[in-house]
Design an enzyme around this catalytic site. Structure first.
Site, PDB file in Angstrom:
ATOM      1  CE1 TYR A  19      74.885 -11.969  35.225  1.00  0.00           C
ATOM      2  CE2 TYR A  19      73.459 -13.864  34.231  1.00  0.00           C
ATOM      3  CZ  TYR A  19      74.549 -13.258  34.990  1.00  0.00           C
ATOM      4  OH  TYR A  19      75.215 -14.063  35.901  1.00  0.00           O
ATOM      5  CG  ASP A  20      66.805  -9.046  30.508  1.00  0.00           C
ATOM      6  OD1 ASP A  20      67.617  -9.784  29.762  1.00  0.00           O
ATOM      7  OD2 ASP A  20      65.513  -9.440  30.503  1.00  0.00           O
ATOM      8  CE  LYS A  49      64.278 -10.071  27.288  1.00  0.00           C
ATOM      9  NZ  LYS A  49      64.316 -10.529  28.463  1.00  0.00           N
ATOM     10  CG  ASP A  95      70.847 -24.157  29.506  1.00  0.00           C
ATOM     11  OD1 ASP A  95      70.212 -24.057  30.820  1.00  0.00           O
ATOM     12  OD2 ASP A  95      71.889 -24.158  29.221  1.00  0.00           O
ATOM     13  CB  SER A  96      69.167 -18.800  27.661  1.00  0.00           C
ATOM     14  OG  SER A  96      68.243 -18.406  28.936  1.00  0.00           O
ATOM     15  N   GLY A 108      60.433 -15.456  35.176  1.00  0.00           N
ATOM     16  CA  GLY A 108      60.900 -14.734  34.081  1.00  0.00           C
ATOM     17  C   GLY A 108      60.875 -15.449  32.661  1.00  0.00           C
ATOM     18  CG  PHE A 164      64.143 -12.581  33.752  1.00  0.00           C
ATOM     19  CD1 PHE A 164      65.265 -13.857  33.710  1.00  0.00           C
ATOM     20  CD2 PHE A 164      63.405 -12.571  32.529  1.00  0.00           C
ATOM     21  CE1 PHE A 164      65.333 -14.605  32.686  1.00  0.00           C
ATOM     22  CE2 PHE A 164      63.433 -13.561  31.699  1.00  0.00           C
ATOM     23  CZ  PHE A 164      64.284 -14.555  31.770  1.00  0.00           C
ATOM     24  NE  ARG A 180      64.139 -17.549  27.067  1.00  0.00           N
ATOM     25  CZ  ARG A 180      64.594 -16.608  27.853  1.00  0.00           C
ATOM     26  NH1 ARG A 180      64.118 -15.343  27.849  1.00  0.00           N
ATOM     27  NH2 ARG A 180      65.810 -16.902  28.507  1.00  0.00           N
TER      28      ARG A 180
END
Length: 202
Positions: free
Chosen positions: A159-160, A180, A71-72, A15, A157, A186
């Protein structure tokens, strides 16, 4: 600095790979880790930024190419900003985010039975662009929102499906990718990265 024409996308998350590719110019050659069956290094940092640097450095040196690494994760106010940098790890070794989402909702319920009125959260993203000569630059993006009590939508993908960004009624899981990516963490991190590095990608 020579303009980039070939880059490694430093993630094994399909994702994330798709979304990062959508942000980058179409004529930029993008290297996928899955094509090389390359494992990610241990994420031993204490922040999103540290972990994005760890991954970008590792893959840039490995492929001897510039690397863009993400990293997120999700930070929930009532959970003292958990899961945070452990967002992916809450999904277990198999990266089952249905499990991770159930854990989030269960943890919120344990913390406060009335959590639906105390459901503020945010997605945070740190992007690092790293060169084989060890030069790098990082940026951060944040999108504020709230957690809903059940999954909504099959897009995106992670926790969306349980995150509704401020000012909207749809979860990220209900939004089309194009919508989105105009507002999410991002894209915010990428826009800032591109600005501070003199429009390196364009």
């Amino acid at each position: 600095m020579k303009k980039i024409n070939k880059i490694v996308i430093g993630t094994n998350n399909e994702g994330k790979f798709e979304e990062i590719c959508q942000l980058l110019p179409s004529d930029l050659e993008k290297i996928s880790l899955s094509d090389h069956k390359t494992q990610s290094p241990a994420e031993i940092g204490t922040s999103f930024c540290e972990n994005s640097v760890i991954k970008a450095r590792y893959f840039s040196r490995l492929f001897k190419l510039p690397c863009l690494s993400d990293d997120s994760g999700l930070e929930i106010d009532i959970l003292n900003n958990r899961p945070g940098i452990f967002s992916s790890r809450w999904a277990g070794e198999k990266k089952n985010f249905a499990v991770a989402i159930d854990k989030v909702l269960n943890e919120m319920e344990k913390k406060d039975k009335n959590w639906k009125t105390n459901n503020k959260a945010k997605f945070v993203c740190s992007l690092t662009l790293y060169w084989p000569d060890d030069k790098f630059v990082s940026s951060n993006g944040i999108i504020n929102g709230k957690i809903v009590d059940q999954k909504r939508g099959d897009n995106g993908f992670g926790y969306d499906p349980i995150f509704v960004p401020d000012g909207f009624k749809q979860t990220f899981g209900e939004m089309k990718l194009e919508k989105k990516m105009k507002i999410d963490h991002r894209s915010k991190a990428f826009k800032l990265l591109n600005i501070i590095y003199f429009n390196q990608f364009y």
